[in-house]
Design an enzyme around this catalytic site. Structure first.
Site, short mmCIF file in Angstrom:
data_model
loop_
_atom_site.label_atom_id
_atom_site.label_comp_id
_atom_site.label_asym_id
_atom_site.label_seq_id
_atom_site.Cartn_x
_atom_site.Cartn_y
_atom_site.Cartn_z
N VAL A 126 0.82 -1.20 0.00
CA VAL A 126 0.00 0.00 0.00
C VAL A 126 0.86 1.26 0.00
O VAL A 126 0.55 2.25 -0.68
CB VAL A 126 -0.96 -0.01 1.21
CG1 VAL A 126 -1.63 1.35 1.40
CG2 VAL A 126 -2.02 -1.09 1.03
N GLU A 127 1.97 1.23 0.75
CA GLU A 127 2.78 2.44 0.90
C GLU A 127 3.64 2.76 -0.33
O GLU A 127 3.78 3.93 -0.69
CB GLU A 127 3.68 2.31 2.13
CG GLU A 127 2.95 2.46 3.45
CD GLU A 127 2.48 3.90 3.70
OE1 GLU A 127 2.74 4.78 2.87
OE2 GLU A 127 1.84 4.12 4.74
N SER A 128 4.25 1.76 -0.95
CA SER A 128 5.15 2.07 -2.08
C SER A 128 4.99 1.13 -3.26
O SER A 128 5.84 1.13 -4.15
CB SER A 128 6.61 2.04 -1.61
OG SER A 128 7.05 0.71 -1.38
N TYR A 147 -7.50 3.15 4.93
CA TYR A 147 -6.10 2.76 4.75
C TYR A 147 -5.83 1.44 5.47
O TYR A 147 -5.24 0.51 4.91
CB TYR A 147 -5.21 3.87 5.30
CG TYR A 147 -3.75 3.49 5.44
CD1 TYR A 147 -2.86 3.69 4.40
CD2 TYR A 147 -3.27 2.94 6.62
CE1 TYR A 147 -1.53 3.34 4.53
CE2 TYR A 147 -1.94 2.59 6.76
CZ TYR A 147 -1.07 2.79 5.71
OH TYR A 147 0.23 2.44 5.84
#
Length: 396
Positions: free
Chosen positions: A122-124, A309
């Protein structure tokens, strides 16, 4: 956060209106003050000067602050973009490649490797998208011109300078989001200082160039946030017809047996089982998917303080385990699009003469404006939303 952005936009707009010479003089004066603060934090003048030499205020931060979505992103659109088949396939490949590092992080900190990988994805997007803004420049700009959270960003700048001085990460690798998050799992500099660990045994903590360091540091974060490997994060459930929506909420936890007594079951109809506290999450209301969530969901939530998220990470982690996607339909007659479908939509818009740039699945301002025009032609509300109805119309 909204008030902060409005104030920051106002301040940076004034900066943008100034002449380049006066803006740089003002910035240089601010840097001098920051240099004194850095010295008080134990950061040498040599380290400060080397990190800030030749930098100018990054006025594009103004544009990035202003480029907030023009419409509310529904939960089904949000999840469709982050938990699609492409990301699941990429995640499984990343887990095979870095299986030893993920297994080590799980054993060391007691955090499910699939959830760690969920954060990474999800982050990168598993290391594909770190952000490309130099941290020192971004944080120095915010330290000088963000009126409401200047102290916060100054602290993040000092943490960044400490990272450079300590030699953990090469200064050239410290690039990330406009707000300062960086690396495989997008740590803020102060979070890095508190929780980053050496995962590959080289004596350094490098969440940019070392996947083992990044996944171990993320596991440490989640463990400190309260993750318990003896519990699930949660799972999809079926609510009884008369379920009282006021009882739902991540914080409104009660014994699982209490929910079972109300008629809540697993999505496949099996009874709830387990001796732990849980809440019920209904991100789209009682007519959409519902989830039992435990304190492990709270640990994931704390990474970015947003339920959508946290749900994206948890569901991606489940998919990486080989579990199916959500079974309950979202309450919409215009289903969301995956990244592959968004790329197709952009290609179709290009073929019709709309300037949307290279089809990449990322819906920016140009794509939204083009979609609005299609929506206008279809007699739909003009929202710029990439949904199935617009895609079907373009296919036709």
């Amino acid at each position: 956060m909204t008030r902060f952005l409005a104030s920051a936009i106002f301040a940076l707009a004034g900066l943008a209106a100034a002449t380049p010479a006066s803006a740089q003089a003002d910035f240089s004066s601010c840097l001098s003050g920051l240099r004194s603060q850095a010295a008080a934090k134990g950061i040498s003048s040599q380290a400060f000067d080397a990190a800030t030499r030749g930098i100018a205020p990054d006025l594009k931060i103004l544009e990035l602050m202003q480029s907030q979505p023009e419409f509310k992103t529904e939960i089904w659109d949000y999840l469709a973009a982050l938990v699609d088949e492409q990301r699941v396939e990429d995640g499984m490949a990343a887990m095979r490649q870095w299986g030893r590092a993920l297994a080590s992080a799980e054993a060391r900190f007691g955090v499910d490797r699939h959830v760690i990988a969920g954060v990474w994805g999800v982050e990168s997007d598993f290391g594909k998208n770190f952000g490309d803004r130099p941290l020192v420049q971004s944080l120095a700009t915010l330290s000088c011109y963000a009126p409401r959270r200047r102290e916060y960003f100054t602290g993040e700048l000092m943490a960044t300078l400490k990272i450079v001085q300590d030699g953990d990460i090469d200064p050239g690798s410290l690039r990330g989001s406009w707000a300062g998050a960086f690396g495989h799992t997008q740590f803020m500099p102060s979070t890095f200082q508190r929780l980053a660990v050496d995962g590959d045994g080289d004596g350094r903590r490098d969440v940019v160039n070392s996947v083992p360091d990044a996944v171990a540091s993320t596991a440490n974060f989640l463990k400190k946030a309260g993750w318990d490997n003896g519990l699930p994060w949660g799972y999809e459930v079926r609510l009884p017809e008369n379920f009282n929506a006021k009882l739902a909420g991540r914080k409104a936890k009660r014994p699982l047996s209490s929910w079972a007594a109300m008629g809540v079951t697993r999505i496949d109809g099996r009874p709830l089982s387990g001796n732990y506290q849980a809440g019920i999450l209904i991100p789209a209301g009682v007519n959409g998917p519902a989830f039992v969530v435990t304190k492990n969901f709270d640990a994931v939530y704390s990474y970015n303080a947003a339920e959508s998220y946290g749900l994206a990470i948890a569901l991606l982690g489940d998919r990486l385990k080989g579990q199916p996607s959500i079974r309950t339909a979202w309450p919409t007659d215009d289903p969301p699009l995956s990244r592959a479908q968004r790329k197709e939509l952009q290609s179709l818009l290009l073929s019709r003469g709309y300037d949307v740039g290279e089809p990449d699945g990322k819906v920016g301002a140009k794509t939204r404006e083009a979609i609005k025009d299609v929506e206008r032609q279809l007699g739909m509300e003009q929202r710029g939303r990439p949904g199935a109805k617009v895609l079907q119309a373009l296919r036709g």
